[in-house]
Design an enzyme around this catalytic site. Structure first.
Site, PDB file in Angstrom:
ATOM      1  N   SER A 158     -14.201   6.623  -0.099  1.00 52.35           N
ATOM      2  CA  SER A 158     -15.020   5.584  -0.742  1.00 52.35           C
ATOM      3  C   SER A 158     -14.766   4.285   0.001  1.00 52.35           C
ATOM      4  O   SER A 158     -13.693   4.113   0.595  1.00 52.35           O
ATOM      5  CB  SER A 158     -14.579   5.428  -2.205  1.00 52.35           C
ATOM      6  N   TYR A 194      -8.141   4.237  -8.878  1.00 50.10           N
ATOM      7  CA  TYR A 194      -9.094   4.727  -7.866  1.00 50.10           C
ATOM      8  C   TYR A 194      -8.779   4.134  -6.490  1.00 50.10           C
ATOM      9  O   TYR A 194      -8.967   4.804  -5.465  1.00 50.10           O
ATOM     10  CB  TYR A 194     -10.509   4.310  -8.311  1.00 50.10           C
TER      11      TYR A 194
END
Ligand SMILES: NC(=O)c1ccc[n+]([C@@H]2O[C@H](COP(=O)([O-])OP(=O)(O)OC[C@H]3O[C@@H](n4cnc5c(N)ncnc54)[C@H](O)[C@@H]3O)[C@@H](O)[C@H]2O)c1
Length: 272
Positions: free
Chosen positions: A161, A175
């Protein structure tokens, strides 16, 4: 490579996609199957898995599935072995399964979110995000390497990501280190496995319209915040990622390893 067909040829390749029953992983599975690969999808959600396998297999494409939690190491070993047994080898592995990490410490309007604060973060939640988003990538690469070394090479493509490269207050804290860890691990694996003909790369998406976070990006306020980050005014559609997936799985990218390929509509340039 003489022509377009040869450059992007994945016909007959044995492919695994983890988390392929939805969103980005489903797009990976679809583009591989559409181009003649034999695809096995691993997913936790067996109802969704069965539906996607039926959908993608409709026109005679070779797609099947296994219900697997990527955090279950024993089950992962078995599932990889089952693919090798059925296809004779494993050529391309997409380590893609991942989960969101709940709210960040700020809302899209800049207000503090009590549940996202570090001092109240649930330890089990932290552990599960690291287990699914980072440790499972280790498990996936481990079994991919075990099979690919035996057959002389392959491709490993990990979904990271842009959160691995930049910090975002509106995304749940666990995350961030999970995806940053994935990026560093991919480079390490590219170093170790290149000599065996195994190329290891990352796709680093920005916001994409999928079911992650319960489809958070479908909520107008959240969607708007992410759309405004994009330099082209929209968030990604899973269709947008198919070209990059095909590129990294095919002869076209035979000199690419250890790369982080950002696909984010330019969002990284605008996020503060
Ligand atoms: N959508 C985005 O905006 C975005 C942005 C950057 C990175 N990503 C990454 O893309 C990847 C795919 O996410 P998505 O957006 O397509 O989400 P999604 O929720 O639409 O799809 C994820 C799939 O993974 C499966 N899954 C979740 N946990 C699993 C587990 N433990 N074992 C097996 N399968 C599991 C889910 O059942 C689902 O089918 C993730 O790694 C995510 O972090 C997504």
């Amino acid at each position: 490579m003489a022509n377009l067909q040869e450059m992007f040829d994945v016909r007959g390749k044995s492919v695994i996609v983890t988390g392929g029953a939805s969103g980005i992983g489903r797009a990976y599975a679809e583009v591989m199957a559409e181009h003649g690969a034999r695809v096995c999808i691993f997913d936790l959600n067996s109802a969704q898995l069965d539906a996607v396998v039926a959908e993608l297999g409709r026109n005679g494409a070779q797609v099947w599935g296994q219900a697997v939690d990527v955090a279950d190491r024993l089950r992962m070993a078995e599932a990889f072995d089952a693919v090798a047994q059925r296809h004779g080898r494993i050529d391309v592995v997409f380590a893609n399964a991942g989960i969101d990490a709940g709210p960040g410490f700020l809302s899209t309007t800049g207000a503090r979110i009590p549940d996202g604060a570090i001092d109240v973060l649930d330890d089990h939640h932290w552990d599960r995000v690291i287990e699914v988003n980072l440790t499972s990538v280790y498990t996936t690469v481990k079994h991919a390497a075990r099979h690919m070394k035996a057959t002389g090479g392959g491709r490993i493509i990990v979904t990271s990501s842009i959160a691995g490269q930049i910090n975002e207050a509106i995304v749940g804290t666990p995350y961030m280190p999970a995806k940053a860890g994935v990026d560093h691990f991919v480079r390490q694996m590219a170093m170790e496995l290149g000599v065996f003909g195994i190329l290891v790369n990352c796709i680093s998406p920005g916001p994409f319209m999928t079911n992650i976070a319960g489809g958070r990006l479908k909520i107008p306020a959240d969607r708007k915040a992410f759309e405004e980050q994009s330099l082209i005014g929209r968030i990604g559609d899973p269709e947008d990622i198919k070209g990059l997936a095909l590129y990294l799985a095919s002869p076209c990218s035979s000199y690419v390893t250890g790369s982080q390929m950002v696909i984010d509509g330019g969002s990284m340039h605008r996020i503060k």
